[in-house]
Design an enzyme around this catalytic site. Sequence first.
Site, mmCIF file in Angstrom:
data_model
loop_
_atom_site.group_PDB
_atom_site.id
_atom_site.type_symbol
_atom_site.label_atom_id
_atom_site.label_comp_id
_atom_site.label_asym_id
_atom_site.label_seq_id
_atom_site.Cartn_x
_atom_site.Cartn_y
_atom_site.Cartn_z
ATOM 1 N N CYS A 9 -9.660 -54.135 17.123
ATOM 2 C CA CYS A 9 -8.642 -53.526 16.574
ATOM 3 C C CYS A 9 -8.115 -54.259 15.590
ATOM 4 O O CYS A 9 -8.812 -55.133 14.770
ATOM 5 C CB CYS A 9 -7.677 -53.176 17.725
ATOM 6 S SG CYS A 9 -6.849 -54.661 18.630
ATOM 7 N N ASN A 12 -5.558 -57.404 17.702
ATOM 8 C CA ASN A 12 -5.998 -58.057 18.815
ATOM 9 C C ASN A 12 -4.988 -58.412 19.864
ATOM 10 O O ASN A 12 -5.073 -59.394 20.660
ATOM 11 C CB ASN A 12 -7.106 -59.035 18.785
ATOM 12 C CG ASN A 12 -7.797 -59.571 19.944
ATOM 13 O OD1 ASN A 12 -8.147 -60.933 20.007
ATOM 14 N ND2 ASN A 12 -8.232 -58.781 20.650
ATOM 15 N N CYS A 14 -2.910 -55.494 21.160
ATOM 16 C CA CYS A 14 -2.837 -54.093 21.996
ATOM 17 C C CYS A 14 -3.776 -53.627 22.640
ATOM 18 O O CYS A 14 -4.154 -53.481 23.588
ATOM 19 C CB CYS A 14 -1.803 -53.228 21.217
ATOM 20 S SG CYS A 14 -0.301 -53.724 20.569
ATOM 21 N N ARG A 15 -4.571 -52.819 21.556
ATOM 22 C CA ARG A 15 -5.594 -51.928 21.922
ATOM 23 C C ARG A 15 -6.975 -52.463 22.499
ATOM 24 O O ARG A 15 -7.527 -52.219 23.563
ATOM 25 C CB ARG A 15 -6.009 -50.832 20.725
ATOM 26 C CG ARG A 15 -4.809 -49.702 20.549
ATOM 27 C CD ARG A 15 -5.291 -49.223 19.242
ATOM 28 N NE ARG A 15 -4.998 -50.238 18.110
ATOM 29 C CZ ARG A 15 -5.158 -49.837 16.695
ATOM 30 N NH1 ARG A 15 -5.660 -48.604 16.344
ATOM 31 N NH2 ARG A 15 -5.084 -50.808 15.787
ATOM 32 N N SER A 16 -7.548 -53.281 21.565
ATOM 33 C CA SER A 16 -8.875 -54.104 22.159
ATOM 34 C C SER A 16 -8.620 -54.998 23.659
ATOM 35 O O SER A 16 -9.376 -55.094 24.073
ATOM 36 C CB SER A 16 -9.476 -54.669 20.824
ATOM 37 O OG SER A 16 -8.717 -55.786 20.580
ATOM 38 N N ASP A 124 -2.662 -46.484 17.055
ATOM 39 C CA ASP A 124 -2.082 -47.923 17.059
ATOM 40 C C ASP A 124 -0.744 -47.732 17.874
ATOM 41 O O ASP A 124 0.202 -47.014 17.433
ATOM 42 C CB ASP A 124 -2.110 -48.285 15.674
ATOM 43 C CG ASP A 124 -1.362 -49.709 15.923
ATOM 44 O OD1 ASP A 124 -0.954 -50.341 16.744
ATOM 45 O OD2 ASP A 124 -1.368 -50.462 14.596
HETATM 46 P P1 4NP Z 1 -3.455 -53.737 17.671
HETATM 47 O O1 4NP Z 1 -1.965 -53.096 17.428
HETATM 48 O O2 4NP Z 1 -4.477 -53.764 16.442
HETATM 49 O O3 4NP Z 1 -3.873 -52.412 18.829
HETATM 50 O O4 4NP Z 1 -3.433 -55.055 18.596
HETATM 51 C C1 4NP Z 1 -1.503 -53.966 16.507
HETATM 52 C C2 4NP Z 1 -0.816 -55.200 16.634
HETATM 53 C C3 4NP Z 1 -0.181 -55.904 15.562
HETATM 54 C C4 4NP Z 1 0.029 -55.304 14.348
HETATM 55 C C5 4NP Z 1 -0.282 -53.944 14.274
HETATM 56 C C6 4NP Z 1 -1.109 -53.347 15.151
HETATM 57 N N1 4NP Z 1 0.788 -55.919 13.453
HETATM 58 O O5 4NP Z 1 1.136 -55.256 12.349
HETATM 59 O O6 4NP Z 1 1.178 -57.137 13.702
#
Ligand code: 4NP
Length: 156
Positions: A9, A12, A14-16, A124
Amino acid sequence: MKTKVMFVCLGNICRSPMAEAVFNHLAAEKGMSDSVKASSSGTAGYHEGGNADHRTIKTLRSHGVPINHTAHKITKADIAGYDLIFAMDSENLYNVERIASDADRKKIMRFRKFDPKGEGDVPDPYYGSETDFEIVYEMCLRTCEKIIGHIMKDNE
Ligand code: 4NP
């Protein structure tokens, strides 16, 4: 031989990591931890070295899924070392494909290719609510189940 799977993702956190934890938990429940193993990474390094988002941890805990995670930014060497690479959304798919060698590009696909409820992006949840994390969890559960089935069928 063990099939190595990588979920990718943006951050790294939340989703992955959610997909990784669900995948490895399902594999353990099926007694298949010796045949498949998932890891995860991000296309951005904002959170490198940190834990998963507290809402990811809370959601997984509510479903009895263990998580032990350190955020990591994906490298070209990671791509070479994994058998299947699943990008959680189309932007991450584009960014992983961009750093992959021509030979490795065929390993990379969008995660929801295996979602029985439809294709598209895993939304997201970072700026979302706890419900959004639950939606991601449900997506990960039904999709990881199918991915494991696909790997097992291929290895028959
Ligand atoms: P992820 O979510 O890609 O599912 O881990 C996010 C985590 C952090 C951010 C954006 C999306 N950020 O902008 O810090």
